[in-house]
Structure formats: C-alpha cells, structure tokens
Write an enzyme that holds these catalytic residues in place. Structure first.
Site, short mmCIF file in Angstrom:
data_model
loop_
_atom_site.label_atom_id
_atom_site.label_comp_id
_atom_site.label_asym_id
_atom_site.label_seq_id
_atom_site.Cartn_x
_atom_site.Cartn_y
_atom_site.Cartn_z
N ASP A 171 3.36 3.64 -1.31
CA ASP A 171 2.97 5.29 -1.25
C ASP A 171 2.61 5.32 -2.99
OD1 ASP A 171 2.73 8.03 -1.03
OD2 ASP A 171 3.64 7.47 1.15
N GLY A 190 1.74 2.63 -5.63
CA GLY A 190 0.07 2.22 -5.77
C GLY A 190 -0.61 3.46 -5.28
N ASP A 191 -1.85 3.05 -5.24
CA ASP A 191 -3.24 3.88 -4.62
C ASP A 191 -3.78 3.17 -3.65
OD1 ASP A 191 -5.29 5.26 -4.19
OD2 ASP A 191 -5.89 5.88 -6.32
N PHE A 192 -3.94 3.66 -2.13
CA PHE A 192 -4.70 2.79 -1.36
C PHE A 192 -6.02 2.71 -1.59
CE2 PHE A 192 -2.58 6.04 1.75
CZ PHE A 192 -3.52 7.22 1.42
N HIS A 209 -5.66 10.45 9.40
CA HIS A 209 -6.24 11.62 9.76
C HIS A 209 -6.06 12.41 8.73
CE1 HIS A 209 -2.02 13.56 10.86
NE2 HIS A 209 -2.00 13.23 9.67
C1 SAM Z 1 0.73 12.60 6.23
S1 SAM Z 1 1.65 11.68 5.04
C2 SAM Z 1 2.40 10.54 6.10
C3 SAM Z 1 3.90 10.00 5.96
C4 SAM Z 1 4.30 8.88 6.89
N1 SAM Z 1 3.53 7.84 7.17
C5 SAM Z 1 4.96 9.53 8.03
O1 SAM Z 1 4.41 9.24 9.16
O2 SAM Z 1 5.71 10.46 8.12
C6 SAM Z 1 0.55 10.79 4.31
C7 SAM Z 1 1.06 9.68 3.19
O3 SAM Z 1 0.10 9.17 2.37
C8 SAM Z 1 0.58 9.10 1.08
N2 SAM Z 1 -0.52 9.15 0.25
C9 SAM Z 1 -1.62 9.89 0.10
N3 SAM Z 1 -2.43 9.55 -0.71
C10 SAM Z 1 -2.26 8.33 -1.13
C11 SAM Z 1 -2.52 7.38 -1.86
N4 SAM Z 1 -4.06 7.27 -2.66
N5 SAM Z 1 -2.19 6.06 -2.11
C12 SAM Z 1 -1.03 5.69 -1.17
N6 SAM Z 1 -0.49 6.72 -0.54
C13 SAM Z 1 -0.96 7.61 -0.23
C14 SAM Z 1 1.47 10.47 0.98
O4 SAM Z 1 2.11 10.47 -0.32
C15 SAM Z 1 1.99 10.74 2.10
O5 SAM Z 1 3.16 9.83 2.08
#
Ligand code: SAM
Length: 331
Positions: free
Chosen positions: A197, A223-225, A243
C-alpha cells in the site's frame, strides 16, 4: 400515494441525516455516553463544541431513534447510537466520519461529474482522493478505520467462497491496514503474505499488526501501484481497489499487479459485480460514490473487458450472497 411521497421526502433530505451523524461522531457523543446518560452541556464542553447546537443535532437524531433524551437536556445511548462508539465491535463511527466528512465534500460536486463526465474529486480537491487524504495523517487513519468498519466482515465471506488453501503466498495490493491479510493468514497456517500500500498506510499497518500472531509471516511493501507492484505471489488480492479508479488507471494497476503474479497463480478482484436490471443492490449506490471519486463499479462484461485490456482473463466469478464477489483472473 402519501406514503410514497413521504419516502421521497426521506430521500431528498438524506444528507441532513448523514451530516447530523457526522457532527455527533465528531463530538464523540456516543463514546462519552458509554457509562450512562449525561447532560448535553457536559458532552459539548468535553468535545469543545457549542452546547445549544449540539443539543439540536442530538434532538434531531433522537427523533429517529439515534440517541434518546431521557430528561430535558440529558442524552443517552440507544441501540442504534451504540454503533457510533469507537470501541463497539461493529462500530460505524469512522464510516460516519468519512461519509459525512471528506466524502461529503466530494459529493457536493457529484453533479459536476454528471454534467462533464469528469470526476467530482478533481474539481473539489484538484487531485485524486487518496492523494488528498494522504497528506493528513488523521484523515488517512479515519479512512483506514472506516474501510475496516465497512469491509472487515467481508473477509469471512472471502474465506467461505474462495479456496485459499491451494496457494502459498498471498500479496494484498492496496491492503490498507492489513486486517484482511492477517485474517486470511490466521485461517491458513501454511500461507505467507505481503501487504502492499502507500507508504504512510503501510507504516500504520505495521504498528497495528505489531502484536498479531501472524506478524512473522507478513512482509510490508510500501509503494505506488501506478509505478510498480513488487515481489512475486501466486495469489494477488485487489479488494475494493479497482472500483476507486477509471478504466485507464485500473488497467495500469492490473498490468503492474500481473507482473507480480506467479505462473499458474490467481489474481482476485474482490468487488460486488453490478447485477443487471432494476434489482435492488447496494453496489448501484456505491457506484455513485465511486463516480464522485473518479472510479466505478462494474458489470461482469465490464470486468471481462477491463481484464482483457490488461492481458489477463477472467477465469471464474465466485459469487457470494453478501456485498462482494470474488472475481478470479489468470494470466
Ligand atoms: C478502498 S481502500 C481498500 C482497502 C482494503 N483493500 C479493503 O478492502 O478494506 C483502497 C486502498 O488502496 C490504497 N491505495 C490508493 N492509492 C494507492 C497507490 N497509488 N498505491 C498503492 N495503494 C494505493 C489506499 O491507501 C487504500 O488502502
């Protein structure tokens, strides 16, 4: 006909209730009432808010069964209000804070999305939702806890409807505070896992999982996906990640995640597939929330198309009766 109009009225004033709930949660009213009824003056002074206006908010909420005025100016918890306690096992406090706070601000520009096809969040914050909340540790933690409050119960559904025993390493991409990963590892003693994350989210997860019995089986990967998803795993989970993003962004996430997928492994998209027609489904409402932040919920056809764009294919949809399905994709 009058009954229908009354229902329409409730829909029209929906945000009044949402915002009132937010004000009560922000003033920690339910937490303050845990030991029993208390005067609103005391509640307001402990929270540092205006007593008269807090009373008006609580009186309105009491009119719909959230809190109860037991004597003039004295408030008590009701069964519904209990869910606003931060330490309730099924708490909704942080969800109420998120929906009535940052998300509410974005929803104010929902019509911009409808008018222009662009995201409301860009207009409101000039950046994506996660960059906005990521710059404030408090907001980031509220979001994280809100996610656990609304999605936490979904892990049991995942475990009941998907067989993780065939895998050896699980990588949870956008895994938030790590509670999903920890619960799956707890249920499957042979699995090891990695939590990926944003850096501040992973740092928080590391702290939260410090005493977890599965800590020694978890790697933490900040990291950053949109840049890269590191490592290799034969099971990659993306729960409520795609989503949040439009098709182009989701394709990039899927392409990067696929590079970390071991040959023969499964990539699991955990979202509710939008059912066709007028069938009632919460996901159709949730889709509007995603429209506000620049993402979307998807139908089965839309998932198939999205996966094809990222050069992976939809293998099977493991349906559940609850708020998620497990969409299994393979290389
Ligand atoms: C809607 S939340 C879902 C969290 C978890 N998977 C759940 O089901 O409760 C989306 C997640 O994507 C992560 N996220 C957003 N942008 C991101 C990025 N660029 N790289 C990595 N993670 C990211 C957010 O920090 C967050 O934890």
């Amino acid at each position: 006909m009058d009954e229908l109009r009354a229902e329409m009225f409730q829909v029209a004033v929906g945000y009044w209730l949402s915002k009132a709930l937010f004000c009560a949660a922000r003033a920690n009213v339910a937490d303050q009432l845990e030991e029993g009824p208390r005067p609103v003056d005391e509640l307001a002074s402990a929270a540092g808010v205006d007593s008269e206006n807090l009373y008006r908010v609580l009186r309105a909420l009491a009119s719909i069964g959230i809190f109860e005025e037991t004597e003039p100016g004295i408030m008590a918890l009701t069964k519904k209000a209990e869910y606003l306690r931060g330490d309730h096992p099924h708490s909704m406090k942080h969800f109420a804070l998120m929906v009535g706070g940052d998300l509410f601000d974005v929803w104010c520009d929902l019509d911009h999305a409808v008018q222009t096809g662009r995201s409301a969040v860009e207009k409101r914050f000039g950046r994506d939702f996660f960059s906005e909340i990521g710059k404030d540790l408090q907001k980031s933690m509220v979001f994280d806890r809100a996610m656990q409050e609304i999605h936490g119960g979904e892990t049991a559904l995942m475990l009941a409807h998907y067989d993780f025993s065939k895998h050896s390493k699980l990588l949870d991409v956008g895994g938030g505070n790590g509670s999903t990963l920890a619960e799956i590892l707890l249920a499957h003693g042979h699995l090891s896992g990695a939590l990926f994350d944003l850096p501040q989210v992973v740092a928080n997860a590391r702290q939260l999982l410090a005493d977890s019995p599965v800590l020694d089986r978890i790697e933490f990967e900040p990291g950053d996906f949109f840049e890269e998803v590191p490592g290799e795993a034969d099971c990659i989970v993306l729960r409520h990640v795609l989503h949040d993003w439009n098709d182009e962004q989701s394709t990039t996430i899927l392409e990067n995640a696929s590079k970390a997928l071991a040959k023969g492994g499964s990539l699991l998209i955990v979202e509710k597939v939008i059912p066709p027609g007028n069938e009632p489904s919460f996901v159709k409402l949730l889709d509007l929330n995603m429209m506000a932040i620049g993402g979307k919920e998807r139908t089965e056809l839309q998932y198939r198309t999205l996966l094809e764009r990222a050069a992976i294919h939809l293998h099977q949809i493991h349906e559940t009766p609850g708020p998620i399905d497990v969409i299994e994709a393979r290389l």
